[in-house]
Design a protein around this motif. Structure first.
Motif, PDB file in Angstrom:
ATOM      1  N   CYS A   1       1.505 -12.478 -20.050  1.00 49.18           N
ATOM      2  CA  CYS A   1       1.912 -13.808 -19.567  1.00 49.18           C
ATOM      3  C   CYS A   1       1.344 -15.040 -20.306  1.00 49.18           C
TER       4      CYS A   1
ATOM      5  N   CYS B   1       4.533 -10.044 -16.450  1.00 50.89           N
ATOM      6  CA  CYS B   1       3.506  -9.407 -16.038  1.00 50.89           C
ATOM      7  C   CYS B   1       3.702  -7.824 -15.774  1.00 50.89           C
TER       8      CYS B   1
ATOM      9  N   CYS C   1      -3.802  -8.067 -20.693  1.00 56.01           N
ATOM     10  CA  CYS C   1      -3.146  -7.722 -21.633  1.00 56.01           C
ATOM     11  C   CYS C   1      -2.559  -8.873 -22.619  1.00 56.01           C
TER      12      CYS C   1
ATOM     13  N   CYS D   1      -5.189  -7.147 -12.735  1.00 57.40           N
ATOM     14  CA  CYS D   1      -5.072  -7.708 -14.193  1.00 57.40           C
ATOM     15  C   CYS D   1      -5.699  -6.903 -15.058  1.00 57.40           C
TER      16      CYS D   1
HETATM   17  S1  SF4 Z   1       0.448 -10.450 -17.767  1.00 57.83           S
HETATM   18 FE1  SF4 Z   1      -1.186 -11.772 -17.450  1.00 57.83          FE
HETATM   19  S2  SF4 Z   1      -1.790 -11.508 -15.358  1.00 57.83           S
HETATM   20 FE2  SF4 Z   1      -0.317  -9.791 -15.812  1.00 57.83          FE
HETATM   21  S3  SF4 Z   1      -1.883  -8.100 -16.329  1.00 57.83           S
HETATM   22 FE3  SF4 Z   1      -1.381  -9.183 -18.314  1.00 57.83          FE
HETATM   23  S4  SF4 Z   1      -3.030 -10.620 -18.879  1.00 57.83           S
HETATM   24 FE4  SF4 Z   1      -3.070  -9.972 -16.529  1.00 57.83          FE
END
Ligand code: SF4
Ligand code: FES
Length: 241
Positions: A154, A214, A151, A148
């Motif tokens: 999600c 993700c 970012c 993770c």
């Molecule tokens: S989408 Fe969510 S779980 Fe995936 S890398 Fe980004 S913060 Fe992490």
């Protein structure tokens, strides 16, 4: 080819409402969307606000909504979002977080929720040998979650957060799982109040939007369901006479 970059603009200090502004940009289909945004910033409008740092899918700072889907501008190729010359690519800030300016959101709530699950190894037991040992199989149980990059793609993709802004959210729960599933960790009790709360793990309804968004291919929905099962199993064990 040329693309039309339709970008949501908003400066809370001077604009009443968000609005869209379109820029025509000459790009190669194999360039990244981030390159197109940088072209606009350098040669057309220096006031365009967006975050970026590594430009290689590592830092997580350039997550945004691209043609209605959440993802990283630096991992999105032009050819993935624009097929023909003159196609429009719509770019908006992440949802469920307040806009600070243009594509820049205030990530405060996201990181507050992440910190609330104590995303670090908790174990006060003495280390018996030189280190706390773990087999490869045990490590593999949560391997994906260690990728993770925080970012918040999600978080933006989550339909539950659209009507419940207090929901803990997919990233925080999958990062809680990362440690709950770690054989070296002893932090279940310390994380329980936050996870086993009406706004903890339970509002997740398995929409799978987080998993689809993700950029690190983390099995987020599966990890949320496994977290629910860990809570149920351990609570049942504690209740058994
Ligand atoms: S989408 Fe969510 S779980 Fe995936 S890398 Fe980004 S913060 Fe992490
Ligand atoms: S700029 Fe770092 S992930 Fe895209």
């Amino acid at each position: 080819m040329n693309i039309v970059l339709k970008v949501q603009r908003y400066n809370p200090g001077s604009d009443d409402e968000p609005y869209f502004q379109s820029f025509t940009v000459a790009v190669d289909p194999n360039q990244r969307l981030l390159d197109a945004l940088m072209q606009v910033k350098r040669f057309q409008d220096g006031s365009l606000g967006f975050r970026k740092s590594c430009a290689h899918g590592v830092c997580g700072s350039d997550a945004m909504r691209i043609n209605g889907k959440d993802g990283l501008a630096c991992k999105t190729l032009i050819k993935e979002v624009a097929r023909a010359d003159g196609d429009t690519v719509t770019v908006e800030p992440l949802r469920h977080l307040p806009v600070q300016r243009d594509l820049i959101v205030d990530q405060g709530d996201f990181f507050k929720k992440y910190r609330s699950v104590k995303p670090f190894l908790i174990n006060a037991e003495p280390v018996l040998e030189k280190e706390r040992r773990q087999s490869q199989e045990e490590r593999l149980r949560f391997d994906d979650t260690t990728n993770c990059i925080l970012c918040a793609s999600c978080y933006s993709a989550c339909p539950v957060l659209a009507h419940n802004s207090d929901f803990l959210g997919p990233a925080a729960i999958s990062q809680a799982y990362r440690f709950l599933a770690d054989t070296r960790d002893r932090g279940f009790e310390a994380r329980l109040a936050v996870l086993n709360h009406p706004n903890g793990v339970w509002p997740c309804q398995n929409h799978f939007k987080c998993t689809q968004s993700c950029p690190r291919s983390i099995l987020i929905t599966k990890r949320i369901n496994q977290t629910k099962r860990i809570i149920e199993k351990r609570s049942q064990k504690a209740a058994d006479p």
